[in-house]
Design a protein around this motif. Sequence first.
Motif, mmCIF file in Angstrom:
data_model
loop_
_atom_site.group_PDB
_atom_site.id
_atom_site.type_symbol
_atom_site.label_atom_id
_atom_site.label_comp_id
_atom_site.label_asym_id
_atom_site.label_seq_id
_atom_site.Cartn_x
_atom_site.Cartn_y
_atom_site.Cartn_z
ATOM 1 N N HIS A 197 -25.853 33.761 78.633
ATOM 2 C CA HIS A 197 -26.786 34.823 78.276
ATOM 3 C C HIS A 197 -26.937 35.813 79.427
ATOM 4 O O HIS A 197 -26.721 35.475 80.590
ATOM 5 C CB HIS A 197 -28.156 34.237 77.922
ATOM 6 C CG HIS A 197 -28.165 33.477 76.628
ATOM 7 N ND1 HIS A 197 -28.275 34.093 75.400
ATOM 8 C CD2 HIS A 197 -28.054 32.150 76.370
ATOM 9 C CE1 HIS A 197 -28.235 33.175 74.440
ATOM 10 N NE2 HIS A 197 -28.104 31.989 75.007
ATOM 11 N N TRP A 203 -32.579 36.631 78.813
ATOM 12 C CA TRP A 203 -33.238 35.560 79.558
ATOM 13 C C TRP A 203 -33.920 36.153 80.776
ATOM 14 O O TRP A 203 -33.407 37.094 81.397
ATOM 15 C CB TRP A 203 -32.215 34.513 80.005
ATOM 16 C CG TRP A 203 -31.853 33.514 78.949
ATOM 17 C CD1 TRP A 203 -31.804 33.723 77.603
ATOM 18 C CD2 TRP A 203 -31.469 32.156 79.156
ATOM 19 N NE1 TRP A 203 -31.421 32.574 76.960
ATOM 20 C CE2 TRP A 203 -31.204 31.590 77.889
ATOM 21 C CE3 TRP A 203 -31.312 31.357 80.275
ATOM 22 C CZ2 TRP A 203 -30.798 30.269 77.721
ATOM 23 C CZ3 TRP A 203 -30.904 30.039 80.118
ATOM 24 C CH2 TRP A 203 -30.660 29.502 78.855
ATOM 25 N N LYS A 221 -32.410 32.672 72.350
ATOM 26 C CA LYS A 221 -31.905 33.970 72.799
ATOM 27 C C LYS A 221 -32.894 34.685 73.708
ATOM 28 O O LYS A 221 -32.506 35.498 74.541
ATOM 29 C CB LYS A 221 -31.600 34.855 71.586
ATOM 30 C CG LYS A 221 -30.381 34.417 70.786
ATOM 31 C CD LYS A 221 -30.095 35.401 69.672
ATOM 32 C CE LYS A 221 -28.821 35.011 68.925
ATOM 33 N NZ LYS A 221 -28.527 35.959 67.826
ATOM 34 N N TYR A 222 -34.178 34.398 73.523
ATOM 35 C CA TYR A 222 -35.212 35.067 74.309
ATOM 36 C C TYR A 222 -35.976 34.003 75.076
ATOM 37 O O TYR A 222 -37.026 33.530 74.644
ATOM 38 C CB TYR A 222 -36.124 35.890 73.406
ATOM 39 C CG TYR A 222 -35.380 37.010 72.718
ATOM 40 C CD1 TYR A 222 -35.207 38.238 73.349
ATOM 41 C CD2 TYR A 222 -34.806 36.814 71.473
ATOM 42 C CE1 TYR A 222 -34.493 39.253 72.743
ATOM 43 C CE2 TYR A 222 -34.085 37.830 70.854
ATOM 44 C CZ TYR A 222 -33.933 39.048 71.494
ATOM 45 O OH TYR A 222 -33.223 40.051 70.905
ATOM 46 N N SER A 256 -33.397 40.948 65.107
ATOM 47 C CA SER A 256 -32.014 41.344 64.847
ATOM 48 C C SER A 256 -31.939 42.842 64.637
ATOM 49 O O SER A 256 -31.341 43.319 63.690
ATOM 50 C CB SER A 256 -31.501 40.610 63.604
ATOM 51 O OG SER A 256 -32.319 40.898 62.482
ATOM 52 N N ASN A 266 -28.562 46.598 73.262
ATOM 53 C CA ASN A 266 -28.587 45.189 72.877
ATOM 54 C C ASN A 266 -28.659 45.081 71.368
ATOM 55 O O ASN A 266 -29.566 45.615 70.756
ATOM 56 C CB ASN A 266 -29.817 44.538 73.520
ATOM 57 C CG ASN A 266 -29.854 43.038 73.314
ATOM 58 O OD1 ASN A 266 -29.214 42.519 72.410
ATOM 59 N ND2 ASN A 266 -30.613 42.359 74.137
ATOM 60 N N ASP A 297 -29.138 42.213 69.165
ATOM 61 C CA ASP A 297 -29.448 40.799 68.964
ATOM 62 C C ASP A 297 -28.697 39.920 69.952
ATOM 63 O O ASP A 297 -28.364 38.783 69.648
ATOM 64 C CB ASP A 297 -29.131 40.375 67.530
ATOM 65 C CG ASP A 297 -29.898 39.111 67.134
ATOM 66 O OD1 ASP A 297 -30.942 38.859 67.761
ATOM 67 O OD2 ASP A 297 -29.442 38.412 66.230
ATOM 68 N N GLY A 298 -28.405 40.448 71.148
ATOM 69 C CA GLY A 298 -27.724 39.642 72.152
ATOM 70 C C GLY A 298 -28.662 38.759 72.928
ATOM 71 O O GLY A 298 -28.235 37.894 73.677
ATOM 72 N N GLY A 299 -29.967 38.983 72.764
ATOM 73 C CA GLY A 299 -30.950 38.186 73.465
ATOM 74 C C GLY A 299 -31.082 38.573 74.918
ATOM 75 O O GLY A 299 -30.332 39.396 75.440
#
Length: 352
Positions: free
Chosen positions: A100, A73, A152-153, A39, A67, A69-71
């Motif tokens: 995402h 992919w 998120k990741y 975060s 970014n 904490d928007g993650g």
Amino acid sequence: MYFPKRPTFNPSGLLVGLCFLSLVSISTFWHLQRNDSYSWWWTISVKNTSDPPEHEHMTPSVSSIRNKDGGMWTVNSLGRLGNQMGEYATLYGLAKLNGHQAYILPAMHQKLAPIFKLTLPMIPSELVDKIPWRKYHLHDWMSEEYRHIEGKYVQLTGTPCSYTFYDHLRHEIRQEFAFHDYIKEDANRYLLQVRGQRKTVTYIGVHVRRGDYITVMPNTWKGVVADKSYLDKAMNYFREKYHDAVFVVASNGMAWCKENMDASRGDVYFAGDGQESSPERDFALIAHCNHTIMTIGTFGIWASYLAGGETVYLANYTLPDSPFLKLFKPSAAFLPEWIGIPADLSPLLPKS
């Protein structure tokens, strides 16, 4: 008049203060780097994947990603051109479906960006191993649970190649795989030479996958590759439908193609060197044709998908008990409107 006494400079006190501030800064930075929740706010510069390749003599632009904490992919980068395109398109579709932002790994960028005008940003190589990825394995077709992937990741794994992941975004996917101008120009130049003095031409791209499949299909997967009979049927289908059809053939077994494909009418052109030394050129030629004849493999599937038009493909090319069918679902790989011609499986059957 009273003058206050001037403070005495104390070098040792200043040194202690600076050391204290340094320790606080280092401790804070270390805490942020190790924070498993990620975060933290970060700013990085990445190469824009839509930039032209370096040999176009243009300086790549740089875009900034921020970014909080928007993650992010991503997807693994496995296989050759067709596999990588399937992975990219699947990531594009599933990340959007789950809300995402998608990013690609440097290896995928290196493979695809010189060919296509991609829009997904690339993760810098120095950041890849610092992200706490949740690995999520996919099979080759869309399943309901893929609509609700948590995390998120997330790093998607596997080599999916099915329109069921992304065909609802067909226009966007085709835009992602728009060729760079120099590749389009090269393909159109070749096709113009093929046309010659003809007034009209309907181009049929033909991809014949051979190579290692000649042994892998019968020995591992209880399957066959395309034979002369299949190619005759597929080519005759287009010859009967289009009086001005010409066939542009790309293959990694060109010697076999020249021996087994009927070129007596002067409407067959064997492109490339037959060794796949320039797969992007072969791919672009097939994708720029009006219609497609494919055999097996993701290369042919993607060339057909981008070309649009009609596609004839080799159907039922494995025995019913093939282990390949546990990994690959034909109904999810070949679009419903494509035309399947069943393979001859007799070479796989016991001799009577």
